[in-house]
Design an enzyme around this catalytic site. Structure first.
Site: not given
Ligand SMILES: *Cc1c(COP(=O)(O)O)cnc(C)c1O
Length: 393
Positions: A85, A107, A373
């Protein structure tokens, strides 16, 4: 609606008129700023010296022996803050800064994107508001506190079920209210155009590195497997290989208690065309078109929609999408932990679990890449609760 905002039949901009201005501004800034060599050099330097890229492409020898195929892991779990991310949050925050914005907002559900955004804001000296449901703040106490330590302003949302959906609605509202001074950092390859394209391009570094690393090893990939929530880590590794049809691409959705039960988040397996968060895509919905509640042991895959490019790749057949259950995922997490000393994120463990289905059906030895990930440190409490049989509260 211009056709460039679509992937096949999916994508577009389903937003109020007030937000159209900001999307146009973003698209222009993206073309004029993010594509310059100065921006790319600055971002590359941060990715290298701050995030710790390139992430290794690791040949997992004991896992390979276990399955009888050559298995390589793309180690996004080794990035600063523990997942892919940060690649996107940092790049969007840098773009926001170059656009002259003083504040970014995001968010978050489980808090991973909130932490990545708060990290990028601290690094670049930007104000940061993170919208999070009150129930999620209680459930994800550590991540909520992490964001505060990083200097972000955590906005607790008390509407509805007090989770991600309400937090997203509140964040969009706040963005529209302050649209000229605020940049909305989206956490996955979702939302109205140009977000799915921008997030894809910023995560494309995963696939570019993987391709170069395979070339260096003199190895050719037969399969690439990645988990799909909104779809950013998957499109990040897939995109570079889309035109090479000799590489099989597999996206793994959260099957929860089973994709044939009401308790899952297997959007592409069970969804229909619909509109969610400003995009036309495939959505889990009831017969009246109401968006359904989703269930998964992994907070990061618990989403009733999916990025529009995945909806298109599913419909066109270029990428195959499969669902993996909570049980299968936890078994895969334990296997990797014991065989390789790597505790993967629960999300990534869905991709690993597919090896169990794929490998026995391959007639000859294949080379398989699995995108890890993120790391599992954030998930230890969830795994403990799962073992005690208390996962859905
Ligand atoms: C958020 C998250 C995901 C899911 O998001 P995508 O946009 O589908 O990649 C997957 N893995 C980890 C570790 C995450 O934190």
């Amino acid at each position: 609606m211009n056709k460039k905002s679509y992937f096949g039949n999916y994508g577009g901009q389903f937003v109020p008129e007030t937000a159209m201005f900001a999307l146009d501004e973003l698209e222009n800034a993206y073309e004029k700023i993010a594509k310059t060599s100065e921006f790319k050099a600055e971002l590359d330097d941060l990715l290298k010296n701050y995030v710790g890229r390139p992430s290794p492409l690791y040949h997992a020898k004991r896992l390979s022996k276990h399955y009888g195929h050559e298995i390589y892991l793309k180690r996004e779990d080794l990035n600063h803050t523990g997942a892919h991310k940060i690649n996107n949050a940092l790049a969007q925050a840098l773009l926001a800064k170059k656009m002259g914005k003083k504040k970014i907002l995001a968010e978050t559900g489980a808090g991973q994107h909130g932490v990545a955004t708060a990290t990028a804001a601290a690094l670049l000296g930007l104000e940061c508001d993170v919208y999070m449901g009150a129930v999620d703040i209680a459930r994800q106490e550590l991540n909520a506190y992490r964001m505060k330590l990083l200097g972000a302003n955590l906005v607790s949302i008390n509407d509805g079920l007090k989770t991600l959906k309400e937090a997203t609605t509140a964040a969009i509202q706040a963005w529209v209210n302050e649209i000229e001074s605020v940049f909305y950092v989206i956490g996955s390859a979702v939302g109205p155009h140009p977000y799915p394209m921008i997030v894809r391009d910023f995560q494309n570094v995963i696939g570019r590195e993987t391709k170069a690393q395979l070339n260096k090893y003199g190895v050719k990939a037969d399969y690439i497997i990645a988990c799909v929530g909104g779809g950013s880590n998957a499109i990040g590794i897939f995109n570079e290989f889309l035109s090479d049809t000799s590489v099989n691409l597999v996206g793994i959705e959260a099957g929860g208690l089973g994709a044939n039960t009401p308790y899952h988040a297997a959007t592409l397996t069970n969804g229909r065309d619909g509109i969610i968060h400003g995009m036309k895509t495939i959505v889990l919905q009831d017969k009246y078109g109401m968006i359904e509640e989703v269930h998964s042991i992994s907070a990061g895959l618990d989403y009733p929609g999916v990025g529009p490019q995945h909806a298109h790749l599913h419909t066109s057949g270029r990428v195959k999408y499969e669902a993996i259950t909570d049980d299968e995922c936890i078994n895969a997490l334990k296997l990797l932990s014991r065989l390789e000393g790597i505790i993967p994120a629960i999300e990534s463990s869905h991709a690993l679990a597919y090896l169990e289905k794929l490998c026995p059906n391959l007639s000859e030895k294949k080379t398989i890449i699995v995108n890890i990930s993120g790391r599992g440190d954030k998930d230890i409490n969830t795994i403990m609760s799962y073992e005690k049989g208390k996962i859905y509260g």
